[in-house]
Design an enzyme around this catalytic site. Structure first.
Site, short mmCIF file in Angstrom:
data_model
loop_
_atom_site.label_atom_id
_atom_site.label_comp_id
_atom_site.label_asym_id
_atom_site.label_seq_id
_atom_site.Cartn_x
_atom_site.Cartn_y
_atom_site.Cartn_z
N HIS A 128 1.72 -13.11 16.58
CA HIS A 128 2.04 -11.97 16.78
C HIS A 128 2.22 -11.18 18.64
O HIS A 128 1.04 -11.36 18.68
CB HIS A 128 1.59 -10.86 16.47
CG HIS A 128 0.74 -11.41 14.45
ND1 HIS A 128 0.97 -12.34 13.98
CD2 HIS A 128 1.11 -10.49 13.65
CE1 HIS A 128 0.89 -12.06 12.70
NE2 HIS A 128 1.27 -11.16 12.57
N HIS A 155 4.97 -6.33 16.70
CA HIS A 155 3.46 -6.48 16.51
C HIS A 155 3.51 -8.21 15.43
O HIS A 155 2.88 -9.18 16.09
CB HIS A 155 4.14 -5.59 14.75
CG HIS A 155 2.52 -5.66 14.18
ND1 HIS A 155 0.96 -5.44 14.33
CD2 HIS A 155 2.26 -6.50 13.36
CE1 HIS A 155 0.24 -5.58 14.01
NE2 HIS A 155 1.32 -6.25 12.59
N GLU A 206 -21.88 -3.09 0.07
CA GLU A 206 -21.74 -4.46 0.13
C GLU A 206 -21.23 -5.32 0.36
O GLU A 206 -21.02 -6.23 0.97
CB GLU A 206 -21.43 -4.98 -1.79
CG GLU A 206 -22.39 -4.19 -2.82
CD GLU A 206 -22.20 -3.10 -3.09
OE1 GLU A 206 -23.01 -2.39 -4.18
OE2 GLU A 206 -20.84 -1.91 -2.28
N HIS A 210 -20.33 -3.07 -15.78
CA HIS A 210 -21.11 -3.98 -14.90
C HIS A 210 -21.43 -4.99 -15.70
O HIS A 210 -23.05 -5.89 -14.92
CB HIS A 210 -22.83 -3.28 -15.06
CG HIS A 210 -23.07 -2.06 -14.15
ND1 HIS A 210 -22.08 -1.20 -13.99
CD2 HIS A 210 -23.52 -1.89 -13.25
CE1 HIS A 210 -21.89 0.01 -13.20
NE2 HIS A 210 -23.14 -0.19 -12.19
#
Length: 650
Positions: free
Chosen positions: A26, A256, A396, A458
């Site tokens: 890149h 890129h 999280e 869950h």
């Protein structure tokens, strides 16, 4: 005389030439951000190439890791001895120290592994938190900045929102992000998918934010100086041209992630007045860069004089010799035989080890459920970093990356908690914990259908299998107080990779009285024989909450004169590392039945083709835990039925 543009063009053409030689990489980002990086290293970054682990160095995190040649070029030019010219020429080649994205541990000066976008920025938040915590403890020894180069992609990723919000809440004023605002992504112009008002977004988080011309070195210098004076974390949006200097590919997605090609490189050399062969850097330019690399030697020498050796050692060696307190806890557990959830037992262990360690805990808005905070801990805040507990909020993904940053400080052992089902949110950072060999500790509770009424959304039936398939991760699922203590001891002492403690919501019986040896850490071998009946041709293997099912089944079978062996396997990863003789001895040669309230996952390699798995083959349901175990057939009666069928008995 060496000019500023000579310095920045050295970065550009080392990057261009390395990508071209590798035919992969890149080049656009290093070409666009070379001016910003030059100002940063020349005017602001405090570092010493001769000692890349100096605790009070400024940290430089290349979150836009695809532009890795920017970092490798800077390391070479400023004189980091391990970054040689040959390493630049071997960019992206097998066994080189210059991989496609920066990897921690390959080269001194690479502060963290980056590439998965957003991870570097979030990890840098952890590094900045560690600096504030160390500064609160040692204000005369630690006070450094954390600088980040981030891309549009970093800021699009959701983790950047989580991490930047937390950084603003904690007012991490020594965190400075240089945003490569070039308006280009792989698909094309960013306005195809991205129209955020980035400055207002970061201001809403409590950041100082401003926009500058990233190719105007005075503007970059002054903006960084303002950021250093700010009492907030800072975002500097640097308007740059991706592929700066390329006549035909600048400001396009074509530069890129692909080499420029020989013709375009020659045109770029002409455009930037760089009349040198590939990988040729004039000596006067190298000398100027090496002078930049050496400019903080006096600061470094003075720091070494004022900070005593014991304090310096502490920055690199968190205290973790907890054998005595663990042994004391195990004796107490043997005396009291607690019938408690392993998440509660984990908190009891933390109560005795936290005061004896350089440790920092936390939870993603589940402190009371994960049982991660103990009486001796004090919460850190924007006004007080002397504590050792972090409320991460419902973040999280960021929590796991922040813990990587805390671990990379080498001064703290971090742990953080959430529900096991949310492994899906934090796994990218856990994977980097393993790749970087960082001893981060994850406490993942509510580990099975045993959590009950919250239901299948869950109930993490497939997550244990997932964890056990990640290289370098030690996954522990203890059955009682003694195993919890032993697993904590192993996790703390494991400084070469992350550990995951998988813990229950429901209460479990104390079973370690059945062990032959109460003193040794039986969990250290990953699995061990808990019950041994002479002449047994059946082995019941279980983990965590299901060990009690195996024990109940064994007791009932032995009343029927069917001898069986029960094996507790708290850590399959450690068991895999044992000698084959030990593994064969533990598993036995007859029928093997694995019992776990999860999907089968990796169990076939332990039970063999003729083995039996008693567990889940579907998602769970919403009901009390005992009803669920009965409904899904994870019971002692089911185990007994399987054994009888194998033996041909009714």
């Amino acid at each position: 005389m060496t000019t500023f543009h000579d310095l920045s063009n050295a970065i550009r053409f080392l990057s261009i030439d390395a990508v071209e030689k590798a035919n992969s990489g890149h080049p656009g980002m290093p070409m666009g951000m070379a001016d910003v990086a030059t100002v940063l290293f020349q005017k602001h970054l405090v570092f010493n190439p001769k000692d890349a682990t100096w605790p009070n160095r400024d940290r430089f995190v290349l979150s836009a890791g695809h532009g890795s040649m920017l970092l490798y070029s800077l390391l070479y030019l400023t004189g980091y001895p391990d970054t040689t010219f040959e390493q630049l020429k071997n960019f992206r080649q097998l066994h080189s120290k210059t991989p496609g994205h920066p990897e921690y541990g390959h080269l001194p000066g690479v502060e963290t592994t980056t590439g998965p976008l957003g991870q570097g920025l979030a990890t840098a938040v952890g590094i900045a938190i560690a600096e504030r915590m160390l500064n609160a403890r040692h204000p005369d020894a630690i006070s450094h900045y954390t600088y980040v180069i981030a891309s549009d992609g970093d800021l699009m990723e959701g983790i950047s929102h989580e991490a930047a919000s937390l950084a603003g809440h904690l007012n991490l004023n020594k965190l400075i992000v240089l945003y490569d605002d070039n308006g280009i992504s792989i698909d094309g112009k960013t306005d195809l998918s991205f129209s955020d008002n980035t400055l207002k977004r970061f201001e809403s988080y409590g950041w100082h934010a401003e926009c500058i011309d990233g190719h105007e070195n005075t503007a970059v210098d002054e903006a960084i100086a303002r950021a250093k004076r700010s009492n907030k974390p800072s975002l500097i949006a640097c308007k740059t041209t991706i592929g700066f200097g390329s006549p035909n590919k600048a400001h396009t997605s074509g530069v890129h992630g692909s080499p420029l090609g020989k013709a375009e490189i020659e045109a770029t050399r002409v455009a930037l007045n760089w009349h040198h062969e590939p990988f040729e850097i004039p000596q006067q330019i190298i000398h100027a860069w090496r002078t930049i690399g050496a400019q903080h030697q006096a600061t470094y020498d003075q720091w070494q004089k004022q900070v005593d050796a014991d304090l310096q050692k502490q920055f690199h060696e968190p205290l973790f010799n907890i054998t005595k307190v663990i042994d004391n806890y195990k004796q107490l557990a043997r005396d009291t035989k607690p019938n408690l959830a392993t998440r509660v037992l984990s908190q009891q262990v933390l109560e005795v080890i936290v005061p004896n360690m350089s440790i920092v805990g936390g939870s993603a808005d589940l402190t009371g459920s994960n049982n991660t905070k103990v009486s001796s801990q004090k919460t850190i805040s924007a006004s007080d970093f002397a504590g050792n507990y972090i409320y991460y909020g419902v973040r999280e993904h960021a929590m796991a990356a922040v813990m990587n940053g805390l671990s990379l400080s080498k001064a703290f052992i971090p742990y953080g908690g959430t529900f096991l089902v949310f492994l899906d949110y934090l796994k990218p950072a856990l994977r980097l914990s393993a790749m970087m060999k960082q001893g981060v500790i994850y406490i993942l509770t509510h580990d099975s259908i045993g959590l009950g009424e919250d239901g299948p959304t869950h109930q993490p039936i497939e997550h244990l299998a997932h964890l056990r398939c990640i290289p370098g991760v030690q996954t522990f699922r203890p059955m009682d107080a003694t195993e919890v203590a032993e697993c904590w001891q192993l996790a703390v002492h494991n400084r070469k990779g992350p550990s995951v403690l998988v813990l229950t919501r429901q209460n479990l019986p104390y079973l370690s009285d059945l062990r032959a040896n109460h003193l040794e850490n039986a969990c250290a071998k990953g699995a061990y024989v808990l019950i041994e009946k002479q002449g047994s041709n059946v082995t019941l293997i279980a983990t965590g909450s299901e060990v009690s099912i195996a024990v109940d089944a064994a007791n009932a079978l032995m009343e029927l004169n069917i001898p069986v062996r029960v094996v507790s396997m708290p850590c399959a990863d450690l068991f895999d590392k044992q000698p084959q003789e030990y593994k064969s001895q533990v598993l036995g040669t007859g029928l093997r039945i694995a019992i776990e309230a999860a999907t089968e996952g990796t169990w076939p390699k332990y039970i063999g083709e003729k083995g039996v798995f008693v567990g889940m083959n579907s998602y769970g349901a919403s009901a009390p835990a005992n009803d669920l175990y009965t409904h899904f057939g994870i019971t002692a009666d089911m185990v007994i039925k399987k054994v009888k069928a194998y033996l041909g008995r009714n």
